[in-house]
Design a protein around this motif. Structure first.
Motif, PDB file in Angstrom:
ATOM      1  N   LYS A   1      68.897  77.210  38.681  1.00 24.80           N
ATOM      2  CA  LYS A   1      69.583  75.922  38.608  1.00 24.80           C
ATOM      3  C   LYS A   1      70.395  75.767  37.328  1.00 24.80           C
ATOM      4  O   LYS A   1      71.444  75.125  37.327  1.00 24.80           O
ATOM      5  CB  LYS A   1      68.570  74.781  38.728  1.00 24.80           C
ATOM      6  N   MET A   2      69.895  76.341  36.220  1.00 24.79           N
ATOM      7  CA  MET A   2      70.599  76.239  34.940  1.00 24.79           C
ATOM      8  C   MET A   2      71.613  77.351  34.748  1.00 24.79           C
ATOM      9  O   MET A   2      72.312  77.396  33.732  1.00 24.79           O
ATOM     10  CB  MET A   2      69.585  76.257  33.789  1.00 24.79           C
ATOM     11  N   ASN A   3      71.664  78.280  35.716  1.00 25.43           N
ATOM     12  CA  ASN A   3      72.584  79.411  35.648  1.00 25.43           C
ATOM     13  C   ASN A   3      72.354  80.229  34.378  1.00 25.43           C
ATOM     14  O   ASN A   3      73.300  80.607  33.681  1.00 25.43           O
ATOM     15  CB  ASN A   3      74.038  78.931  35.718  1.00 25.43           C
ATOM     16  N   CYS A   4      71.085  80.508  34.101  1.00 25.32           N
ATOM     17  CA  CYS A   4      70.700  81.289  32.924  1.00 25.32           C
ATOM     18  C   CYS A   4      70.099  82.621  33.362  1.00 25.32           C
ATOM     19  O   CYS A   4      69.451  82.700  34.405  1.00 25.32           O
ATOM     20  CB  CYS A   4      69.685  80.526  32.077  1.00 25.32           C
ATOM     21  N   GLU A   5      70.293  83.634  32.535  1.00 26.30           N
ATOM     22  CA  GLU A   5      69.798  84.965  32.875  1.00 26.30           C
ATOM     23  C   GLU A   5      68.315  85.129  32.580  1.00 26.30           C
ATOM     24  O   GLU A   5      67.646  85.944  33.201  1.00 26.30           O
ATOM     25  CB  GLU A   5      70.599  86.033  32.121  1.00 26.30           C
ATOM     26  N   ASP A   6      67.793  84.392  31.611  1.00 27.00           N
ATOM     27  CA  ASP A   6      66.398  84.538  31.231  1.00 27.00           C
ATOM     28  C   ASP A   6      65.892  83.249  30.624  1.00 27.00           C
ATOM     29  O   ASP A   6      66.640  82.324  30.333  1.00 27.00           O
ATOM     30  CB  ASP A   6      66.210  85.704  30.249  1.00 27.00           C
ATOM     31  N   ARG A   7      64.596  83.180  30.410  1.00 25.44           N
ATOM     32  CA  ARG A   7      63.944  81.961  29.932  1.00 25.44           C
ATOM     33  C   ARG A   7      64.364  81.579  28.524  1.00 25.44           C
ATOM     34  O   ARG A   7      64.447  80.386  28.194  1.00 25.44           O
ATOM     35  CB  ARG A   7      62.422  82.118  30.028  1.00 25.44           C
ATOM     36  N   THR A   8      64.632  82.571  27.680  1.00 23.47           N
ATOM     37  CA  THR A   8      65.047  82.269  26.318  1.00 23.47           C
ATOM     38  C   THR A   8      66.400  81.575  26.302  1.00 23.47           C
ATOM     39  O   THR A   8      66.613  80.606  25.564  1.00 23.47           O
ATOM     40  CB  THR A   8      65.107  83.561  25.483  1.00 23.47           C
ATOM     41  N   GLN A   9      67.331  82.062  27.101  1.00 20.18           N
ATOM     42  CA  GLN A   9      68.635  81.423  27.201  1.00 20.18           C
ATOM     43  C   GLN A   9      68.488  79.993  27.715  1.00 20.18           C
ATOM     44  O   GLN A   9      69.168  79.077  27.243  1.00 20.18           O
ATOM     45  CB  GLN A   9      69.554  82.215  28.133  1.00 20.18           C
ATOM     46  N   ALA A  10      67.584  79.802  28.677  1.00 17.94           N
ATOM     47  CA  ALA A  10      67.357  78.469  29.226  1.00 17.94           C
ATOM     48  C   ALA A  10      66.845  77.515  28.148  1.00 17.94           C
ATOM     49  O   ALA A  10      67.272  76.353  28.075  1.00 17.94           O
ATOM     50  CB  ALA A  10      66.370  78.538  30.388  1.00 17.94           C
ATOM     51  N   VAL A  11      65.946  77.996  27.292  1.00 18.34           N
ATOM     52  CA  VAL A  11      65.416  77.160  26.216  1.00 18.34           C
ATOM     53  C   VAL A  11      66.516  76.784  25.230  1.00 18.34           C
ATOM     54  O   VAL A  11      66.631  75.622  24.808  1.00 18.34           O
ATOM     55  CB  VAL A  11      64.266  77.888  25.486  1.00 18.34           C
TER      56      VAL A  11
END
Length: 232
Positions: A208-218
């Motif tokens: 949903k956030m169009n992020c590659e990984d959890r760190t980028q999402a944070v």
């Protein structure tokens, strides 16, 4: 279970120091080392490490580009970036490539060991000073927006607001715990749900956030003011 680690840094003395620190932990094993990013793929293929600790500045291929290639070829291998830069632009750019951690070279022994343990457990580790700078930048943007609003500008609100327009309430809770550095197991324990359910929530958040990984999402969540970040 032994955690296999590969160390990449173009300064041999610093590399040796990192290896000695890691060897203090009985569950860690340094299986290989290199001096440039262009060696990473071959070294990972040969040694099959669980974690790669890599300098961001190297002569031929830097750590950011090497991480980009590594996570595409070996997506299960975790990468921790080492850097002298605490600027949020460096951090964001490095993490967007797929790194699970970002450490400053001024770190202490405990921080290095903790970073490896957190990322191997499925979490993300960002040096506290780096997190502090990310939050400072967010606050600077908030102050700018408030001044603009006070002077009669557009109605802009940069207070912490959960992204309920994008994520479910449960996904917002998971995102907050990701920002606190919690692993999937710890998130499951906090929310009284299974680790498999946590993984599903994380997958949905990234999509949903169009992020590659959890760190980028944070990092994106911090910048957008979607999570609370406490600075000690």
């Amino acid at each position: 279970m032994t955690t296999k680690i590969l160390v990449i840094d173009d300064h041999q003395l610093y590399r040796e120091g990192i290896k000695k620190i890691l060897e203090f932990e009985k569950s860690f094993e340094v299986v290989g080392e290199g001096s440039d990013g262009d060696q990473v793929i071959e070294l990972v293929r040969n040694h099959k490490p669980d974690v790669v600790i890599m300098d961001i500045n190297m002569p031929n291929m830097n750590g950011v580009e090497a991480t980009r290639q590594l996570v595409r070829t070996f997506p299960d291998t975790k990468v921790i970036i080492l850097s002298i830069h605490d600027d949020e632009n460096y951090v964001t750019h490095a993490l967007k490539t797929g790194a699970s951690g970002y450490l400053l070279k001024e770190m202490d022994v405990d921080a290095l060991i903790e970073a490896v343990k957190v990322v191997i457990d499925g979490g993300s580790y960002i040096h506290p000073k780096v997190t502090h700078n990310l939050v400072k930048e967010f606050r600077r943007l908030a102050e700018t927006a408030n001044k603009y609003q006070a002077s009669g500008g557009a109605n802009v609100n940069y207070e912490v607001r959960r992204p309920y327009h994008l994520l479910t309430r449960r996904e917002c809770e998971v995102l907050q715990l990701l920002a606190e550095g919690k692993s999937n197991r710890k998130i499951g324990e906090r929310l009284f749900i299974s680790e498999k359910t946590v993984k599903n929530h994380v997958s949905n958040i990234l999509q949903k956030m169009n992020c590659e990984d959890r760190t980028q999402a944070v990092v994106e969540a911090i910048k957008k003011g979607w999570v609370e970040v406490k600075i000690s």
